[in-house]
Scaffold this active site. Structure first.
Site, mmCIF file in Angstrom:
data_model
loop_
_atom_site.group_PDB
_atom_site.id
_atom_site.type_symbol
_atom_site.label_atom_id
_atom_site.label_comp_id
_atom_site.label_asym_id
_atom_site.label_seq_id
_atom_site.Cartn_x
_atom_site.Cartn_y
_atom_site.Cartn_z
ATOM 1 N N MET A 213 -8.915 27.976 2.614
ATOM 2 C CA MET A 213 -10.072 27.964 3.506
ATOM 3 C C MET A 213 -9.672 27.802 4.968
ATOM 4 O O MET A 213 -10.438 28.164 5.878
ATOM 5 C CB MET A 213 -11.034 26.852 3.102
ATOM 6 C CG MET A 213 -10.538 25.449 3.398
ATOM 7 S SD MET A 213 -11.776 24.168 3.078
ATOM 8 C CE MET A 213 -11.763 24.126 1.287
ATOM 9 N N PRO B 21 -11.475 32.002 -2.374
ATOM 10 C CA PRO B 21 -12.870 31.532 -2.520
ATOM 11 C C PRO B 21 -13.284 30.541 -1.443
ATOM 12 O O PRO B 21 -14.422 30.590 -0.950
ATOM 13 C CB PRO B 21 -12.870 30.875 -3.907
ATOM 14 C CG PRO B 21 -11.748 31.516 -4.646
ATOM 15 C CD PRO B 21 -10.697 31.791 -3.607
ATOM 16 N N HIS C 109 15.242 6.580 -40.331
ATOM 17 C CA HIS C 109 15.952 7.842 -40.489
ATOM 18 C C HIS C 109 14.974 8.970 -40.796
ATOM 19 O O HIS C 109 15.378 10.069 -41.181
ATOM 20 C CB HIS C 109 16.985 7.730 -41.618
ATOM 21 C CG HIS C 109 17.883 6.551 -41.488
ATOM 22 N ND1 HIS C 109 17.747 5.413 -42.251
ATOM 23 C CD2 HIS C 109 18.911 6.315 -40.647
ATOM 24 C CE1 HIS C 109 18.666 4.528 -41.904
ATOM 25 N NE2 HIS C 109 19.391 5.050 -40.928
ATOM 26 N N GLY D 182 22.553 7.026 -33.675
ATOM 27 C CA GLY D 182 21.182 7.516 -33.560
ATOM 28 C C GLY D 182 20.159 6.414 -33.415
ATOM 29 O O GLY D 182 18.971 6.686 -33.307
ATOM 30 N N LYS E 58 22.569 -3.728 -42.010
ATOM 31 C CA LYS E 58 21.214 -3.333 -42.375
ATOM 32 C C LYS E 58 21.213 -2.916 -43.838
ATOM 33 O O LYS E 58 22.165 -2.299 -44.315
ATOM 34 C CB LYS E 58 20.725 -2.186 -41.478
ATOM 35 C CG LYS E 58 20.621 -2.560 -40.005
ATOM 36 C CD LYS E 58 19.879 -1.517 -39.205
ATOM 37 C CE LYS E 58 20.574 -0.175 -39.202
ATOM 38 N NZ LYS E 58 21.939 -0.216 -38.621
ATOM 39 N N SER F 120 -9.100 17.646 -5.097
ATOM 40 C CA SER F 120 -8.489 17.717 -3.776
ATOM 41 C C SER F 120 -9.424 18.314 -2.734
ATOM 42 O O SER F 120 -9.367 17.939 -1.562
ATOM 43 C CB SER F 120 -7.196 18.531 -3.848
ATOM 44 O OG SER F 120 -7.447 19.832 -4.354
#
Length: 548
Positions: free
Chosen positions: A476, A532, A219, A60, A109, A430
């Site tokens: 459009m 529109p 952890h 992990g 560790k 845009s």
């Protein structure tokens, strides 16, 4: 429900190891075959002539520790289940299979399970006649009064230093001494916005939105304090200050910028920027990362590790290795800029008068500004409700230029080009760019000698080329294309206005939009509603033709 990419939880680690072995670029890793419940990755090219280095722990934390197995770093990695220490038997199997006369160093560790299991395996190996030493990484400074500091991302630095010493042919005592020197010189501190998601479990949601936890363990263990911020500058300033306390003499350092698994590349780059511009960054002579070296599954967080440098440690960190997980140490670059030529926002146009053109421009602009509310209401049914505001913003900008007498009204080609440049800025999104493309391309054609109708038609073609929409896509264009076609055929504005109206009305019967935000809506949402943008074109042509 667990949201974790896997087939069966019990097979997760084993299948991940198979993938890691297949994906190593050096083809130098193998699994040790000593039983179905023992998962040890070893160097395929190991000949036992040097001190062996073994590390490991719970899975992990990838690429730790398998990603550090290879020439110049680890000899073997012993892999437990997710966040669970490997068994004594697994560690002992690794020791007896890779250790030669030069002995073996275990790099652990500082967690209870790892200390105990690796420690007992070391003692058993010694009883069998193996020369074994163990060092514990304890770089986490989150809990300054803790007599047992945790080992976190700084572990990767210890792997590198010890690996270089072993590869240089040093004795076990010398390799252990080099590792301990690096351990004493290393400090790490992490921070997370959220804990990790353990397979089969629900994510711990104790860190609230907008907050962060300083010192969260790898952890998911609770940290030392909760910060009421996720601001990059505030967070880095705090962590840099705490790490600086471990370098009171302002020695040169190596800095490891480690992703705990859930930060994006973009966030890690911001982190690098903030750290290197902080007081901590002034002492950084070598940089490792930003990268994922010791993760905590998908924890959204990071850790910083500093290693106080000597010439020997700097040499060890920069030595080449053949591992998939280590990132090369390098001197941080100073961001440079190259002087460039700024593109002119618009050409230099001399204002000029033309009453007829001014009337056309004013008519178009007033029509669009007056339609703002109606178009927004229409767009709210099929889009995000801002079409009217977008068109009105562009029209207002052009109208201001007209009223200030700044437009080249007597030069149609220049006027169209200028309108194109202004719309790209004023309209935004845009829509503004599309309209800018059309007017800019039309202006170029006019300058080349084309008639206005043909130039506008060409501009529309360019809009379709770059924008991707076509007649029938419910935009459009469904009103513009027939209107321009009528003008090209030599018919007047009334015919063009009628064509635009018919085109706009067709959009109300189109069951599927294939461009713009309407493309995400279903048929029921679109039925009977004009596009529109097409309706705006219809109304502009109606105004130009003098229709009510």
């Amino acid at each position: 429900m667990s949201q974790f990419f896997m087939h069966q939880k019990n097979d997760l680690v084993s299948e991940a190891l198979q993938g890691a072995l297949a994906a190593t670029p050096y083809h130098n890793l193998s699994l040790l075959d000593v039983g179905p419940d023992i998962r040890v990755v070893v160097r395929s090219d190991w000949d036992k002539k040097q001190v062996a280095l073994i590390s490991g722990g719970g899975s992990g934390h990838e690429p730790a520790h398998v990603g550090f197995v290879g020439k110049g770093m680890l000899t073997a990695a012993v892999c437990g289940d997710i966040f669970a220490s490997p068994s004594v038997e697994a560690v002992l199997s690794a020791i007896i299979n890779v250790t030669g006369e030069q002995g073996c160093l275990l790099i652990v560790k500082n967690y209870t399970g790892d200390r105990l299991n690796f420690g007992l395996a070391a003692e058993k190996a010694k009883k069998l006649g193996f020369n074994v030493e163990l060092v514990m990484v304890r770089d986490d400074i989150a809990l300054p009064d803790n007599p047992q500091p945790r080992g976190i991302a700084g572990t990767a630095l210890i792997h590198k230093v010890a690996g270089y010493a072993a590869a240089s042919g040093k004795s076990l005592e010398e390799v252990a001494a080099a590792a301990n020197e690096a351990i004493a010189a290393t400090a790490s501190l992490g921070l997370a916005f959220s804990s990790c998601h353990v397979p089969g479990d629900r994510r711990d949601e104790r860190v609230k939105e907008g907050e962060s936890e300083l010192g969260m363990g790898i952890h998911g263990e609770p940290g030392i304090t909760t910060l009421k911020t996720q601001d990059s500058r505030e967070i880095v300033s705090l962590i840099a200050e705490k790490l600086a306390e471990h370098n009171p003499e302002n020695k040169k350092t190596a800095l490891l910028i480690n992703n705990l698994g859930g930060f994006s590349e973009l966030e890690m780059a911001v982190l690098a920027h903030e750290v290197l511009r902080s007081p901590l960054g002034k002492n950084v002579a070598l940089l490792i990362g930003p990268a994922t070296l010791v993760s905590a599954l998908d924890m959204k967080g990071f850790s910083l590790s500093t290693l106080l440098l000597t010439d020997e440690l700097a040499e060890a960190l920069q030595a080449p290795v053949e591992t998939s997980g280590w990132q090369p140490a390098f001197k941080p670059a100073t961001p440079q800029t190259i002087k460039g030529e700024k593109a002119a926002r618009q050409q230099s146009f001399a204002p000029s008068d033309n009453a007829q053109t001014a009337a056309v421009v004013a008519g178009i602009c007033h029509t669009l500004t007056e339609l703002e509310k109606e178009l927004n209401q229409l767009d709210a049914k099929v889009g995000d409700g801002d079409t009217g505001s977008t068109f009105a913003a562009g029209a207002t900008k052009i109208l201001q230029q007209l009223e200030a007498k700044k437009l080249p009204l007597n030069e149609p080609e220049s006027l169209l080009t200028l309108v194109g440049e202004e719309l790209a800025i004023a309209m935004g999104g845009s829509s503004g760019v599309l309209m800018s493309i059309m007017f800019t391309a039309a202006g170029q054609k006019l300058e080349a000698g084309e008639e206005l109708a043909q130039a506008l038609s060409y501009g529309l073609e360019r809009m379709q080329h770059y924008g991707g929409a076509r007649p029938g896509h419910r935009t459009m264009i469904d009103a513009l294309e027939p209107a321009f076609a009528v003008l090209v055929a030599g018919k007047g504005l009334k015919a063009a206005a009628q064509a635009a109206k018919e085109g706009a009305e067709k959009t109300a019967q189109m069951s599927k939009a294939q461009a713009g935000r309407s493309s995400y809506l279903n048929q029921e949402s679109l039925n009977g509603v004009k596009d529109p943008g097409a309706y705006a074109v219809e109304q502009v042509f109606a105004a130009l033709a003098g229709q009510p």
